[in-house]
Design a protein around this motif. Structure first.
Motif, PDB file in Angstrom:
ATOM      1  N   GLY A 281      -3.119  -1.930  16.847  1.00  0.00           N
ATOM      2  CA  GLY A 281      -2.412  -1.265  15.761  1.00  0.00           C
ATOM      3  C   GLY A 281      -3.311  -0.309  15.010  1.00  0.00           C
ATOM      4  O   GLY A 281      -4.531  -0.471  14.975  1.00  0.00           O
ATOM      5  N   GLU A 286      -0.415  -3.231  10.280  1.00  0.00           N
ATOM      6  CA  GLU A 286       0.311  -3.245  11.546  1.00  0.00           C
ATOM      7  C   GLU A 286      -0.187  -4.368  12.450  1.00  0.00           C
ATOM      8  O   GLU A 286       0.603  -5.041  13.120  1.00  0.00           O
ATOM      9  CB  GLU A 286       0.150  -1.900  12.257  1.00  0.00           C
ATOM     10  N   LYS A 289       1.018  -7.740  11.174  1.00  0.00           N
ATOM     11  CA  LYS A 289       2.444  -7.885  11.467  1.00  0.00           C
ATOM     12  C   LYS A 289       2.654  -8.254  12.934  1.00  0.00           C
ATOM     13  O   LYS A 289       3.479  -9.102  13.266  1.00  0.00           O
ATOM     14  CB  LYS A 289       3.176  -6.585  11.128  1.00  0.00           C
TER      15      LYS A 289
END
Length: 772
Positions: A281, A286, A289
């Motif tokens: 990411g 990101e 997540k």
């Protein structure tokens, strides 16, 4: 239903209907949080990560009785109506009014799936409020999505998605996670009572959670059973009999993260690898997540046998709550692959405010565990040795190792002069300097001044570059600092990188960056890219073979003698200056490991001198005192059952000036009087010490009865210990000399005077592997 909205918007009912029936552009069914799991090499689960504890399963992995129970109470006509069930809504309204409570839902399964989907996809607080607000606009949006989904998916697929997204209370999302949580079984194994209980929870999970509200949960279960009987889906007598059963739970909690893992610091290393690598990411958000919502299956390199062996060894020698507050860490790496097989710390993962816990992974770099690293001590001498062998210096190469060494004439890779000419470095014990050593004996005895001279001969820059080719860098990620004390291990490094560097010698010069992840599979079955080991031939095979040849002697005749494994093995001790820390790094062709022992509060402030820990006292701690026994125990366990692999013989040109062992003939002085024996040994170049006398039938009283080492080929210039004969045993033993008595001390037998060498105090030298 749409007419008021259409009129307000100034459009006709037909246009509104067309809009309602069209496919929404923003309709997406992705983004539902699923838990990720980290697996060991054997496929067993090491840890799970999630925002929502959810396990997505196929419809055939959910017991048919569980599917019918949910349909009975939530949407019994699901397979008969479209996205909107007007008949069912009116029926539910009438039933709820008659009973005085909500017994049946008005929204169909598809509508409920849409509501749960929008809520699961909400990342921000504002999106969550929008997904839950009570308004006509939200309801129309959900109905429109429901119509679109009925066109896109089959009824079975919509039911599967609903069962996997619904919340079942107490942190369990989806029927699979709920079944495992409440009953410790998969959803495929649910019986009628269990299925009815879970079906009843869905409507109001915070009110019907069976862990916190068992009475309400049972009442709701019985409503589900009666509804199933009303529909004719189960027999009335079966429903009544099941309703009489008590609620039986076998609650199994699943924790998110590494704290409860059986390999917490390895797990944390994997977690940080994902959170810090741009492969997973663009931003930290990101990557987090992805880990906690992406439903990843992360297959790692962890070997449970090696992990358990290393943990037992570390905990045995440096317990988590030891009285001296010392710490230990170990990393194990497989030569030729870079795979990290074990990573342990003698602490539990957690806040250091609680004794015996820490968030810092002492085995890893700063990027993987917040550790600033530790000085490596004499384990770094191996890079100078390798640089010398790379320049084809033979084993018999001899250099003078003075008792004191002033570091002048060194240049770094930029050509700058480095060193402090006002500072003199020396060996860690009297008697080690003042003579020449070969590459072999200088390494076996870890002589500081010898390696300072060797580093100057081969070049500081060349030594540092070789170490960097073997993956060494500071724990903060910066390049190694280049000073004369480089060879003495003044840089801050981590056990995992040191283990990977030593693994390269075991792999005949092939270096692989340490890796912990083999494969990552996304929730949709797609394999993701993972960081590779980037294996390369960092040094020639012959050079690596020569290094292994020299380091094997460290375990048999050097600073770590007695620490062998009963199979070909090599290693190097390391003691940091002022005894602030101690190391051992060693390897076989099959496995390499590096062990650090020190004080997290600061090694210079709390050195390991006169150390007593949990009732066991060590005096001064060298690399062979605690780290080497940890290494030996962990390696023996990790390699148990693995066939031994041999090292390769070094190229012949390294023997052009002999073996480097520097053997001399030690004369046999047994039977001689002390003065004659001392004179003969000194004439042969040996030092002499006299230990307590022993009883002997063979040698006359007052003559030498024992000598250690015994006569034969030995290293020149060493110390020979003599024991005089007390004669044969007659009557009770004489306890005054300590033979079998309490004192255990040396009988005072004077050694005939001789002209001493400078600095020679006539006593054995401890392992000379530290800065002064």
């Amino acid at each position: 239903m749409l007419l008021p909205t259409a009129c307000t918007a100034g459009v006709g009912a037909r246009d509104a209907a067309d809009w309602f029936e069209s496919e929404p552009e923003d309709l997406s069914t992705s983004g539902v949080p699923q838990r990720s799991k980290i697996l060991a090499a054997d496929g067993s689960t090491m840890a799970t990560f999630f925002y929502q504890n959810r396990v997505d399963v196929a419809l055939d992995k959910i017991a048919p009785i569980a599917r019918r129970a949910v349909l009975a109470i939530e949407d019994s006509r699901f397979y008969e109506h479209g996205a909107i069930d007007a008949q069912g809504t009116l029926r539910a309204l009438a039933s709820n009014l008659n009973s005085g409570q909500v017994t049946q839902g008005g929204s169909g399964i598809t509508q409920q799936y849409v509501k749960n989907l929008l809520l699961a996809q909400a990342d921000s607080a504002a999106e969550q409020r929008a997904a839950k607000e009570i308004s006509a606009a939200r309801k129309i949006r959900e109905l429109r999505y429901a119509v679109a989904l009925e066109k896109r998916y089959s009824k079975d697929e919509i039911l599967r998605r609903y069962l996997n997204i619904a919340y079942y209370g107490d942190g369990a999302y989806g029927i699979e996670a709920a079944s495992r949580h409440y009953f410790s079984k998969p959803a495929a194994g649910l019986d009628l009572a269990e299925a009815a209980l879970l079906a009843g929870v869905v409507r109001y999970p915070y009110a019907y959670d069976p862990v916190h509200h068992p009475v309400a949960a049972r009442e709701r279960r019985d409503i589900v059973l009666r509804r199933m009987a009303e529909l004719g889906w189960i027999d009335r007598r079966l429903a009544d009999a099941t309703a009489r059963l008590p609620v039986k739970l076998r609650v199994q909690d699943v924790k998110s993260g590494c704290v409860t893992s059986k390999a917490p610091f390895f797990c944390d290393y994997v977690q940080r690898e994902i959170l810090t690598s741009p492969v997973f990411g663009r931003t930290p958000g990101e990557r987090e997540k992805l880990l906690k919502r992406g439903g990843l299956t992360i297959r790692t390199t962890l070997d449970w046998r090696a992990q358990r062996s290393a943990q037992r060894a570390v905990d045995r020698h440096v317990p988590a709550k030891n009285s001296a507050r010392k710490a230990a860490a170990e990393a194990m790496v497989q030569p030729g692959t870079g795979e990290i097989k074990a990573m342990v710390v003698d602490r539990k993962l957690g806040s250091n405010k609680e004794r015996g816990k820490t968030w810092i992974n002492f085995a890893a770099d700063a990027s993987h565990g917040s550790s600033i690293g530790m000085q490596a001590g004499s384990t770094f001498k191996v890079f100078t040795l390798a640089a010398a062998l790379e320049e084809d210096l033979p084993f018999g190469t001899r250099l003078m190792a003075p008792r004191g060494y002033t570091p002048v004439g060194y240049r770094d890779c930029k050509g700058r002069r480095v060193g402090d000419p006002s500072k003199t470095l020396s060996n860690s014990a009297d008697g080690e300097g003042g003579r020449t050593f070969s590459l072999v004996t200088g390494t076996h005895h870890s002589v500081n001044t010898f390696f300072l001279a060797l580093e100057k001969k081969v070049g500081l820059c060349e030594t540092a570059k070789l170490a960097e080719r073997l993956g060494m860098r500071q724990s903060n990620g910066r390049p190694l600092e280049q000073f004369p004390s480089f060879t003495l291990g003044s840089g801050q490094v981590s056990p995992v990188r040191l283990a990977a560097a030593y693994a390269a010698f075991g792999a005949r010069g092939r270096y692989c960056s340490p890796i912990a992840i083999r494969q990552i599979t996304a929730a949709n079955g797609r394999r993701m890219k993972v960081p590779g080991a980037g294996c390369k031939q960092a040094i020639d095979e012959g050079v690596a073979d020569a290094v292994s040849h020299v380091l094997r002697g460290v375990l048999t005749k050097g600073t770590a003698r007695g620490m062998g494994l009963g199979r070909p093995a090599a290693g190097k001790t390391g003691t940091v200056d002022n005894f602030s820390a101690a190391w051992f790094a060693g390897y076989t062709p099959d496995l390499a490991a590096a062990v650090w022992v020190g004080d997290p509060r600061g090694g210079y402030r709390y050195p390991m001198e006169n150390l007593c820990m949990d009732g066991e006292c060590y005096g001064t701690v060298f690399g062979a005192t605690i780290p080497a026994p940890i290494w030996r125990q962990s390696m023996l366990g990790a390699l148990a059952g693995t066939p031994a692999t041999s090292f390769h013989r070094p190229p012949s040109h390294y023997f052009s000036e002999g073996s480097g062992e520097d053997k001399a003939k030690l004369p046999d002085v047994r039977g001689l009087r002390l003065r004659a024996a001392v004179a003969k040994l000194r004439a042969a170049g040996f030092k002499v010490r006299v230990d307590r006398p022993v009883e002997s039938r063979k040698y006359k009283r007052g003559t030498v009865a024992e000598m250690s080492p015994g006569p034969g080929s030995v290293e020149p210039g060493g110390t020979v210990t003599l024991r005089l004969s007390k004669g044969a045993k007659h009557g009770r033993p004489d306890r005054r000399g300590g033979d079998g008595g309490r004192g255990g001390g040396r009988e005072q037998v004077p050694v005939p005077p001789a002209t001493p060498e400078p600095g020679d105090h006539g006593r054995p030298s401890p392992q000379p592997d530290r800065l002064p």
